[in-house]
Scaffold this active site. Sequence first.
Site, PDB file in Angstrom:
ATOM      1  N   GLY A   1      54.321  35.913  65.517  1.00 46.73           N
ATOM      2  CA  GLY A   1      55.306  36.586  66.364  1.00 46.73           C
ATOM      3  C   GLY A   1      56.246  35.607  67.054  1.00 46.73           C
TER       4      GLY A   1
ATOM      5  N   GLU B   1      49.773  34.865  59.785  1.00 46.66           N
ATOM      6  CA  GLU B   1      49.021  36.120  59.942  1.00 46.66           C
ATOM      7  C   GLU B   1      48.018  36.337  58.816  1.00 46.66           C
ATOM      8  OE1 GLU B   1      52.303  35.796  60.351  1.00 46.66           O
ATOM      9  OE2 GLU B   1      52.980  36.941  62.099  1.00 46.66           O
TER      10      GLU B   1
ATOM     11  N   ALA C   1      51.837  36.538  68.337  1.00 44.92           N
ATOM     12  CA  ALA C   1      51.410  37.680  69.154  1.00 44.92           C
ATOM     13  C   ALA C   1      50.038  37.346  69.726  1.00 44.92           C
ATOM     14  CB  ALA C   1      51.330  38.921  68.282  1.00 44.92           C
TER      15      ALA C   1
ATOM     16  N   GLU D   1      58.857  34.999  64.599  1.00 44.34           N
ATOM     17  CA  GLU D   1      59.629  36.247  64.512  1.00 44.34           C
ATOM     18  C   GLU D   1      60.557  36.413  65.710  1.00 44.34           C
ATOM     19  OE1 GLU D   1      55.932  38.373  63.887  1.00 44.34           O
ATOM     20  OE2 GLU D   1      56.735  39.230  62.041  1.00 44.34           O
TER      21      GLU D   1
HETATM   22  N1  CAA Z   1      46.904  34.602  70.742  1.00 44.14           N
HETATM   23  C1  CAA Z   1      46.056  34.406  71.783  1.00 44.14           C
HETATM   24  N2  CAA Z   1      45.682  33.181  72.197  1.00 44.14           N
HETATM   25  C2  CAA Z   1      46.174  32.118  71.527  1.00 44.14           C
HETATM   26  C3  CAA Z   1      47.053  32.257  70.453  1.00 44.14           C
HETATM   27  C4  CAA Z   1      47.421  33.567  70.048  1.00 44.14           C
HETATM   28  N3  CAA Z   1      48.282  33.797  69.058  1.00 44.14           N
HETATM   29  N4  CAA Z   1      47.354  31.020  69.980  1.00 44.14           N
HETATM   30  C5  CAA Z   1      46.703  30.145  70.764  1.00 44.14           C
HETATM   31  N5  CAA Z   1      45.977  30.793  71.695  1.00 44.14           N
HETATM   32  C6  CAA Z   1      45.125  30.216  72.726  1.00 44.14           C
HETATM   33  C7  CAA Z   1      43.820  29.681  72.123  1.00 44.14           C
HETATM   34  O1  CAA Z   1      42.886  30.717  71.947  1.00 44.14           O
HETATM   35  C8  CAA Z   1      43.415  28.691  73.173  1.00 44.14           C
HETATM   36  O2  CAA Z   1      42.846  29.397  74.262  1.00 44.14           O
HETATM   37  P1  CAA Z   1      41.484  28.814  74.982  1.00 44.14           P
HETATM   38  O3  CAA Z   1      41.907  27.488  75.543  1.00 44.14           O
HETATM   39  O4  CAA Z   1      41.199  29.839  76.023  1.00 44.14           O
HETATM   40  O5  CAA Z   1      40.481  28.691  73.907  1.00 44.14           O
HETATM   41  C9  CAA Z   1      44.736  28.122  73.676  1.00 44.14           C
HETATM   42  O6  CAA Z   1      45.728  29.067  73.276  1.00 44.14           O
HETATM   43  C10 CAA Z   1      45.076  26.788  73.028  1.00 44.14           C
HETATM   44  O7  CAA Z   1      44.982  26.944  71.624  1.00 44.14           O
HETATM   45  P2  CAA Z   1      44.135  25.955  70.686  1.00 44.14           P
HETATM   46  O8  CAA Z   1      42.977  25.395  71.425  1.00 44.14           O
HETATM   47  O9  CAA Z   1      43.834  26.697  69.428  1.00 44.14           O
HETATM   48  O10 CAA Z   1      45.229  24.815  70.439  1.00 44.14           O
HETATM   49  P3  CAA Z   1      45.370  23.860  69.186  1.00 44.14           P
HETATM   50  O11 CAA Z   1      46.402  22.861  69.557  1.00 44.14           O
HETATM   51  O12 CAA Z   1      44.044  23.371  68.712  1.00 44.14           O
HETATM   52  O13 CAA Z   1      45.951  24.818  67.993  1.00 44.14           O
HETATM   53  C11 CAA Z   1      47.408  26.479  67.087  1.00 44.14           C
HETATM   54  C12 CAA Z   1      47.212  25.364  68.124  1.00 44.14           C
HETATM   55  C13 CAA Z   1      47.397  25.878  65.667  1.00 44.14           C
HETATM   56  C14 CAA Z   1      48.762  27.110  67.344  1.00 44.14           C
HETATM   57  C15 CAA Z   1      46.265  27.513  67.196  1.00 44.14           C
HETATM   58  O14 CAA Z   1      46.140  27.900  68.548  1.00 44.14           O
HETATM   59  C16 CAA Z   1      46.476  28.760  66.389  1.00 44.14           C
HETATM   60  O15 CAA Z   1      46.267  28.738  65.191  1.00 44.14           O
HETATM   61  N6  CAA Z   1      46.892  29.866  67.037  1.00 44.14           N
HETATM   62  C17 CAA Z   1      47.056  31.146  66.405  1.00 44.14           C
HETATM   63  C18 CAA Z   1      48.326  31.174  65.532  1.00 44.14           C
HETATM   64  C19 CAA Z   1      48.448  32.524  64.853  1.00 44.14           C
HETATM   65  O16 CAA Z   1      47.630  32.922  64.052  1.00 44.14           O
HETATM   66  N7  CAA Z   1      49.539  33.258  65.157  1.00 44.14           N
HETATM   67  C20 CAA Z   1      49.800  34.567  64.608  1.00 44.14           C
HETATM   68  C21 CAA Z   1      49.306  35.642  65.549  1.00 44.14           C
HETATM   69  S1  CAA Z   1      49.368  37.277  64.859  1.00 44.14           S
HETATM   70  C22 CAA Z   1      50.983  37.733  64.996  1.00 44.14           C
HETATM   71  O17 CAA Z   1      51.809  37.028  65.548  1.00 44.14           O
HETATM   72  C23 CAA Z   1      51.314  39.091  64.437  1.00 44.14           C
HETATM   73  C24 CAA Z   1      52.771  39.396  64.367  1.00 44.14           C
HETATM   74  O18 CAA Z   1      53.375  39.331  63.331  1.00 44.14           O
HETATM   75  C25 CAA Z   1      53.503  39.849  65.539  1.00 44.14           C
END
Ligand code: CAA
Length: 259
Positions: free
Chosen positions: A109, A132, A66, A112
């Site tokens: 998400g 999460e 998400a 999911e």
């Molecule tokens: N939401 C918003 N932006 C996101 C995102 C997310 N879930 N995941 C990645 N991005 C964005 C980053 O902020 C980054 O943006 P900028 O270039 O503007 O900084 C861009 O995507 C590229 O990401 P990274 O630079 O972090 O890429 P990476 O290759 O170094 O890492 C990753 C990849 C491990 C997937 C890392 O991006 C990450 O950990 N993302 C978040 C994963 C996460 O926590 N997901 C759960 C979200 S909460 C949820 O989903 C609730 C639910 O149950 C519905």
Amino acid sequence: MSDFENILVSQEGRVKVVQLNRPKALNALNMPLMLEVLSVCQAADRDETVGCIVLKGSEKAFAAGADITEMADKDFEHMYGVNPFGEWDKIGQTRTPMVASVSGFALGGGCELAMMCDMIIASTTAKFGQPEITLGIIPGAGGTQRLTKAVGKAKAMDLCLTGRFMGAEEAERSGLVARVVEPDALEAEVMKAANTIAGQSKVATVAGKDAVNRAFETGLTEGIGAERRVFAGLFSTHDQKEGMAAFMEKRTPVWKRDR
Ligand code: CAA
């Protein structure tokens, strides 16, 4: 191609292909994107020319979760009272069979959403996870339930409480993923499966999906009863008469839509 802002939509034969398209954010799932996906799914359910939906992302990410920037300042009143993920749940209620094509990250998400599909075909590069917990929350779009049903308590707890990612092979071994293929074979494998599904009787695939899903929602006796009722109901359809007649006459069936 399509007029949507966050997804690309095309149709190949009877297969509707939906590509999540927010590459700069690794396909983070914001509400506009999810509403676009939902509208395609609901339209497919009304469209006799669609027999299967394929949901895919990019090579690097199916979806990284998400959209955290959209959620960060929300409060309990909003998340519980307005229940924005209620809209996501409706994607899981799509009647048309759905195949998730997963390459790269399918996290939070994103995992999911893949699990809302009826089967997941993954590239060896796929990484699944419910991270999460590292954000101080828990999965909120069905992850604690669907993941546990798919992989069992031990691994679901491992993923949900540590936030670690699971590779494609482990995901297949655990029952989350139906098939794993090399990255350059993913598209062909997914389209082959989707075309096979789309080539069947639509009412029968909808019924099959409905019956298998009962296994997740009911006890065995009740589930078998539900299966029997749907099974018997199919004997009132043209496609059942035609499918069995075609088998006995050693010819290809002509489904109702083709008449
Ligand atoms: N939401 C918003 N932006 C996101 C995102 C997310 N879930 N995941 C990645 N991005 C964005 C980053 O902020 C980054 O943006 P900028 O270039 O503007 O900084 C861009 O995507 C590229 O990401 P990274 O630079 O972090 O890429 P990476 O290759 O170094 O890492 C990753 C990849 C491990 C997937 C890392 O991006 C990450 O950990 N993302 C978040 C994963 C996460 O926590 N997901 C759960 C979200 S909460 C949820 O989903 C609730 C639910 O149950 C519905």
